[in-house]
Design a protein around this motif. Structure first.
Motif, PDB file in Angstrom:
ATOM      1  N   LEU A  62      61.426  -5.985  66.048  1.00 22.42           N
ATOM      2  CA  LEU A  62      61.721  -6.408  64.669  1.00 22.42           C
ATOM      3  C   LEU A  62      63.157  -6.069  64.284  1.00 22.42           C
ATOM      4  CD1 LEU A  62      60.505  -7.388  61.874  1.00 22.42           C
ATOM      5  CD2 LEU A  62      60.269  -4.962  61.365  1.00 22.42           C
ATOM      6  N   VAL A  89      65.697  -8.298  66.222  1.00 24.53           N
ATOM      7  CA  VAL A  89      65.679  -9.650  65.642  1.00 24.53           C
ATOM      8  C   VAL A  89      66.417  -9.639  64.304  1.00 24.53           C
ATOM      9  CG1 VAL A  89      64.157 -11.343  64.530  1.00 24.53           C
ATOM     10  CG2 VAL A  89      63.590 -10.463  66.789  1.00 24.53           C
ATOM     11  N   GLY A 103      69.850 -11.552  63.374  1.00 26.98           N
ATOM     12  CA  GLY A 103      69.751 -12.546  62.303  1.00 26.98           C
ATOM     13  C   GLY A 103      70.737 -12.273  61.183  1.00 26.98           C
ATOM     14  N   MET A 104      70.796 -11.009  60.746  1.00 22.74           N
ATOM     15  CA  MET A 104      71.655 -10.720  59.604  1.00 22.74           C
ATOM     16  C   MET A 104      73.134 -10.712  59.981  1.00 22.74           C
ATOM     17  SD  MET A 104      70.376  -6.811  59.027  1.00 22.74           S
ATOM     18  CE  MET A 104      71.581  -5.998  58.030  1.00 22.74           C
ATOM     19  N   PHE A 157      70.803  -8.352  53.068  1.00 22.46           N
ATOM     20  CA  PHE A 157      69.961  -7.865  54.163  1.00 22.46           C
ATOM     21  C   PHE A 157      70.185  -6.378  54.404  1.00 22.46           C
ATOM     22  CE2 PHE A 157      69.243 -12.148  56.248  1.00 22.46           C
ATOM     23  CZ  PHE A 157      67.870 -12.023  56.294  1.00 22.46           C
ATOM     24  N   VAL A 188      68.788  -4.064  51.608  1.00 24.59           N
ATOM     25  CA  VAL A 188      67.323  -3.952  51.612  1.00 24.59           C
ATOM     26  C   VAL A 188      66.869  -3.139  52.837  1.00 24.59           C
ATOM     27  CG1 VAL A 188      65.146  -5.209  51.618  1.00 24.59           C
ATOM     28  CG2 VAL A 188      67.082  -6.127  50.369  1.00 24.59           C
ATOM     29  N   SER A 194      53.857   3.589  48.007  1.00 22.06           N
ATOM     30  CA  SER A 194      54.022   2.153  47.809  1.00 22.06           C
ATOM     31  C   SER A 194      53.201   1.393  48.848  1.00 22.06           C
ATOM     32  CB  SER A 194      55.500   1.759  47.864  1.00 22.06           C
ATOM     33  OG  SER A 194      55.973   1.762  49.186  1.00 22.06           O
ATOM     34  N   VAL A 230      49.884  -1.109  48.387  1.00 26.98           N
ATOM     35  CA  VAL A 230      49.708  -2.420  49.022  1.00 26.98           C
ATOM     36  C   VAL A 230      48.315  -2.506  49.645  1.00 26.98           C
ATOM     37  CG1 VAL A 230      50.495  -3.939  50.877  1.00 26.98           C
ATOM     38  CG2 VAL A 230      52.156  -2.765  49.455  1.00 26.98           C
ATOM     39  N   VAL A 237      57.482   0.332  59.264  1.00 25.79           N
ATOM     40  CA  VAL A 237      58.336   0.352  58.075  1.00 25.79           C
ATOM     41  C   VAL A 237      59.225   1.596  58.077  1.00 25.79           C
ATOM     42  CG1 VAL A 237      58.361   0.485  55.546  1.00 25.79           C
ATOM     43  CG2 VAL A 237      56.711  -0.993  56.701  1.00 25.79           C
ATOM     44  N   LEU A 287      67.099 -16.070  63.130  1.00 23.18           N
ATOM     45  CA  LEU A 287      66.284 -14.867  63.348  1.00 23.18           C
ATOM     46  C   LEU A 287      66.157 -14.058  62.060  1.00 23.18           C
ATOM     47  CD1 LEU A 287      67.565 -13.627  66.832  1.00 23.18           C
ATOM     48  CD2 LEU A 287      65.412 -14.758  66.307  1.00 23.18           C
ATOM     49  N   GLY A 288      67.060 -14.319  61.122  1.00 18.55           N
ATOM     50  CA  GLY A 288      66.991 -13.611  59.845  1.00 18.55           C
ATOM     51  C   GLY A 288      65.796 -14.042  59.012  1.00 18.55           C
ATOM     52  N   TYR A 341      62.666 -11.930  59.638  1.00 19.34           N
ATOM     53  CA  TYR A 341      63.042 -10.580  59.209  1.00 19.34           C
ATOM     54  C   TYR A 341      63.030 -10.484  57.682  1.00 19.34           C
ATOM     55  CZ  TYR A 341      65.737  -6.242  58.931  1.00 19.34           C
ATOM     56  OH  TYR A 341      66.140  -4.952  58.658  1.00 19.34           O
ATOM     57  N   ALA A 342      63.568 -11.517  57.029  1.00 17.83           N
ATOM     58  CA  ALA A 342      63.580 -11.538  55.561  1.00 17.83           C
ATOM     59  C   ALA A 342      62.153 -11.513  55.024  1.00 17.83           C
ATOM     60  CB  ALA A 342      64.317 -12.774  55.062  1.00 17.83           C
ATOM     61  N   PHE A 402      59.533 -10.172  56.456  1.00 20.16           N
ATOM     62  CA  PHE A 402      59.024  -8.817  56.628  1.00 20.16           C
ATOM     63  C   PHE A 402      59.553  -7.900  55.518  1.00 20.16           C
ATOM     64  CE2 PHE A 402      59.331  -4.475  58.139  1.00 20.16           C
ATOM     65  CZ  PHE A 402      58.057  -4.255  58.647  1.00 20.16           C
ATOM     66  N   LEU A 403      60.877  -7.989  55.262  1.00 20.42           N
ATOM     67  CA  LEU A 403      61.471  -7.143  54.217  1.00 20.42           C
ATOM     68  C   LEU A 403      60.826  -7.420  52.865  1.00 20.42           C
ATOM     69  CD1 LEU A 403      65.322  -7.246  54.978  1.00 20.42           C
ATOM     70  CD2 LEU A 403      63.703  -5.429  55.499  1.00 20.42           C
ATOM     71  N   PHE A 405      56.968  -6.066  53.070  1.00 22.30           N
ATOM     72  CA  PHE A 405      56.683  -4.651  53.331  1.00 22.30           C
ATOM     73  C   PHE A 405      57.720  -3.668  52.801  1.00 22.30           C
ATOM     74  CE2 PHE A 405      54.249  -6.904  56.623  1.00 22.30           C
ATOM     75  CZ  PHE A 405      52.981  -6.485  56.215  1.00 22.30           C
ATOM     76  N   VAL A 406      58.817  -4.167  52.246  1.00 20.57           N
ATOM     77  CA  VAL A 406      59.777  -3.243  51.640  1.00 20.57           C
ATOM     78  C   VAL A 406      59.896  -3.519  50.135  1.00 20.57           C
ATOM     79  CG1 VAL A 406      62.172  -2.443  51.605  1.00 20.57           C
ATOM     80  CG2 VAL A 406      61.067  -2.954  53.778  1.00 20.57           C
ATOM     81  N   LEU A 407      60.128  -4.791  49.769  1.00 22.27           N
ATOM     82  CA  LEU A 407      60.347  -5.085  48.342  1.00 22.27           C
ATOM     83  C   LEU A 407      59.045  -5.152  47.554  1.00 22.27           C
ATOM     84  CD1 LEU A 407      63.280  -7.654  48.633  1.00 22.27           C
ATOM     85  CD2 LEU A 407      63.370  -5.242  47.974  1.00 22.27           C
ATOM     86  N   PHE A 408      58.055  -5.893  48.072  1.00 21.27           N
ATOM     87  CA  PHE A 408      56.783  -6.022  47.358  1.00 21.27           C
ATOM     88  C   PHE A 408      56.141  -4.672  47.037  1.00 21.27           C
ATOM     89  CE2 PHE A 408      52.082  -6.688  47.766  1.00 21.27           C
ATOM     90  CZ  PHE A 408      51.884  -7.234  46.504  1.00 21.27           C
ATOM     91  N   PRO A 409      56.093  -3.726  47.989  1.00 22.54           N
ATOM     92  CA  PRO A 409      55.514  -2.420  47.649  1.00 22.54           C
ATOM     93  C   PRO A 409      56.233  -1.730  46.487  1.00 22.54           C
ATOM     94  CG  PRO A 409      55.743  -2.606  50.016  1.00 22.54           C
ATOM     95  CD  PRO A 409      56.442  -3.796  49.420  1.00 22.54           C
ATOM     96  N   LEU A 410      57.576  -1.895  46.433  1.00 23.54           N
ATOM     97  CA  LEU A 410      58.321  -1.272  45.335  1.00 23.54           C
ATOM     98  C   LEU A 410      58.001  -1.951  44.010  1.00 23.54           C
ATOM     99  CD1 LEU A 410      61.831  -0.580  46.908  1.00 23.54           C
ATOM    100  CD2 LEU A 410      59.924   0.977  46.581  1.00 23.54           C
TER     101      LEU A 410
END
Lengths: 268, 274
Positions: free
Chosen positions: A78, A81, A85-86, A97, A100, A115, A119, A138, B12-13, B16-17, B19-20, B23-28
């Motif tokens: 992950l 990738v 990507g970024m 990117f 975050v 958090s 979920v 994570v 590839l982003g 990844y976006a 996932f972010l 699992f990163v923004l939604f939980p917050l």
């Protein structure tokens, strides 16, 4: 000269502070006494026997290692990738990117933990091995990204273009040019992910099912919740083994690093 | 435009976006929602007003603050000379010592903390320490023990990069060694000190493993307070817990934005070991 001695003394005093607790455990792990502070006349491996017959601790060790390896593997894919990507996105997108990605690094572990617990409850997703695995991904993937990004920056952009010009498809060029080039970053990201996963307590505690224990959660329950826990002596033996494994691997890594340096020098 | 999109590396982003986002923004976002609603989902500010109106909570804030400042200060006072001596040693000696200082970080965090507990109990048995009564001191010792390597590393990294010529120039211009240190070395090593502070300050207020193991359950820090809310399991407690987390988040990201931490790589948490 006096200065030199003072400096060394200071360094060694701090080192004694850092090593005394662990050394004490190692010494006591070979004593038949189950209580620190009271010596038994017998020196034997009885605590190790306790450790290797305690199925709960053995299970916790197995869970910890499997979880670390599997979450690190997923995080590495992950994170790689994501980093690729970024890195090749527009500067503005890259910045978003990157910000975050840094969130789980700078955030307090307890906040990330709750958090993710929210979920789980929101999606009525029971805490399973899956949720635990995901939580560790994570926890660790941002560190893979931060290991891989510098390697992408160092890479000569012409190499990939040359691959395309020589007829490779973008996918093929990615796997035969980019990936090998950034492999050191991917490898160190993987190792970092393993060490972080092995060490974690808080996120594990909030996302694991009650049936699964890792070394961290098991040791926490033994030491923090119940000081009269009967498995504490066995955990001493475990600490000693972990310490030995660390020393052996550090020495091995350094020896092999020295050898490659020497081989390189010899081949010049 | 062809129908089939040609693969490009930036694509590839996209996964990844996703996932972010999930699992990163939604939980917050969930934390924010929980913080501003009650058990029935009705919007409210009560979670915040309740938090600040309870004196026991304010006491937790105070204890966390004192503990954090004390631990960070002690860590810096011990770590700076270590980093300074290391940075000025010969290359070979330096690498061996550095390894010795980093090595304890690899032992499992909970077991390491437990080892300190065993040592303090052993000292208690010898009559030179009092584990039961000195629970606050226990906690400070445990925190310094656990976070010291994390303080040494960032300071060392900055000190080793300081151009030797700058130090020499300062000496040549007539400064004595104390002046050189105070006016040249120390200011130049400020980034390392700041980074060390951010490494220690946050875990000391939130990572409750140490205070639980060594504090005889008498030392409650913010992290423990949040954990308690999620363990009680009453209808409102998750919302209260989220509110406390949001206050904490506010402070964390405020400090990070101020210190510009977001822009640089913060890869030192793993110790920069690999």
């Amino acid at each position: 000269m006096v200065k030199k001695i003072l400096r060394s003394t200071y360094l060694w005093l701090i080192l004694i502070f850092l090593y005394a607790p662990v050394v004490l455990l190692v010494v006591y792990s070979f004593n038949a006494s189950t209580e620190i502070g009271s010596w038994s006349k017998e020196w034997n491996f009885s605590l190790y026997k306790m450790l290797f017959t305690d199925s709960k601790i053995l299970n916790a060790i197995k869970n910890t290692v499997l979880l670390a390896l599997s979450s690190a593997a997923i995080s590495t894919i992950l994170g790689t990738v994501g980093a690729i990507g970024m890195f090749y996105s527009k500067p503005r997108t890259f910045r978003i990117f990157n910000t975050v990605t840094q969130i789980p690094i700078v955030n307090a572990e307890i906040v990330t933990a709750i958090s993710l617990a929210l979920v789980c409850s929101m999606l009525l997703f029971p805490r399973t091995y899956g949720s635990l695995l995901l939580a560790h991904v994570v926890l660790t993937f941002p560190f893979v990204v931060t290991s891989v990004l510098p390697k992408l920056k160092q890479m000569d952009p012409n190499l990939y273009e040359a691959g395309l010009d020589l007829g490779a498809s973008p996918m093929k060029a990615l796997f035969t040019v980019t990936i090998p080039e950034i492999m050191p970053g991917i490898a160190s990201g993987f190792m970092l992910a393993i060490t972080l996963s092995l060490d974690d307590y808080i996120i594990t505690n909030f996302t694991k099912p009650s049936t699964i224990d890792t070394i961290s959660t098991y040791a926490y329950n033994a030491y923090a919740k119940n000081s009269a826990n009967t498995s504490i002596p066995a955990l001493r033996a475990l600490s000693a083994i972990i310490f030995a494994v660390i020393i052996i691997s550090v020495v091995a890594v350094n020896l092999s690093a020295n050898r490659t340096v020497k081989e390189r020098e010899a081949s010049k | 435009m062809g129908v089939a999109l040609r693969f490009s590396r930036k694509h590839l982003g996209i996964p990844y976006a996703l996932f972010l986002a999930v699992f990163v923004l939604f939980p917050l976002v969930l934390i924010v929602i929980y913080a501003f609603t009650d058990a029935n989902g009705v919007p409210t500010f009560n979670n915040f007003t309740d938090f600040f109106s309870r004196s026991s909570n304010l006491y937790v804030l105070l204890i966390s603050f004192v503990l954090a400042v004390l631990t960070t200060a002690i860590c810096l006072l011990i770590a700076y000379p270590v980093a300074y001596i290391l940075a000025r040693s010969g290359a070979k000696k330096r690498s061996v010592y550095l390894l010795l200082f980093i090595l304890p970080m690899w032992i499992n965090f909970v077991l390491r903390t437990a080892a300190m507990k065993e040592l303090l109990f052993a000292l208690d048995g010898l009559g030179v320490y009092n584990v039961t009564d000195w629970y606050f001191v226990n906690t400070v010792i445990g925190m310094v023990y656990d976070y010291l390597p994390f303080t040494i590393l960032p300071i060392y990294t900055v000190l080793i990069k300081i151009d030797k010529n700058v130090i020499e120039a300062s000496n040549d211009l007539g400064a004595n060694s104390a002046q050189t240190f105070l006016r040249t070395t120390l200011p130049l090593s400020m980034p390392g000190i700041v980074s060390a502070i951010t490494m220690v300050l946050l875990p000391t207020t939130t990572s409750y493993v140490i205070s639980d193991t060594l504090g005889n359950s008498k030392v409650t820090i913010i992290g423990k307070l949040i954990e308690n809310q999620f363990n009680i399991g009453t209808a409102d407690s998750w919302h209260t817990g989220s509110a406390i987390s949001l206050i904490l988040l506010f402070f964390i990201f405020g400090t990070m934005l101020l210190s510009g931490k977001f822009t640089e790589n913060t890869n030192t948490r793993g110790g920069g070991l690999w």
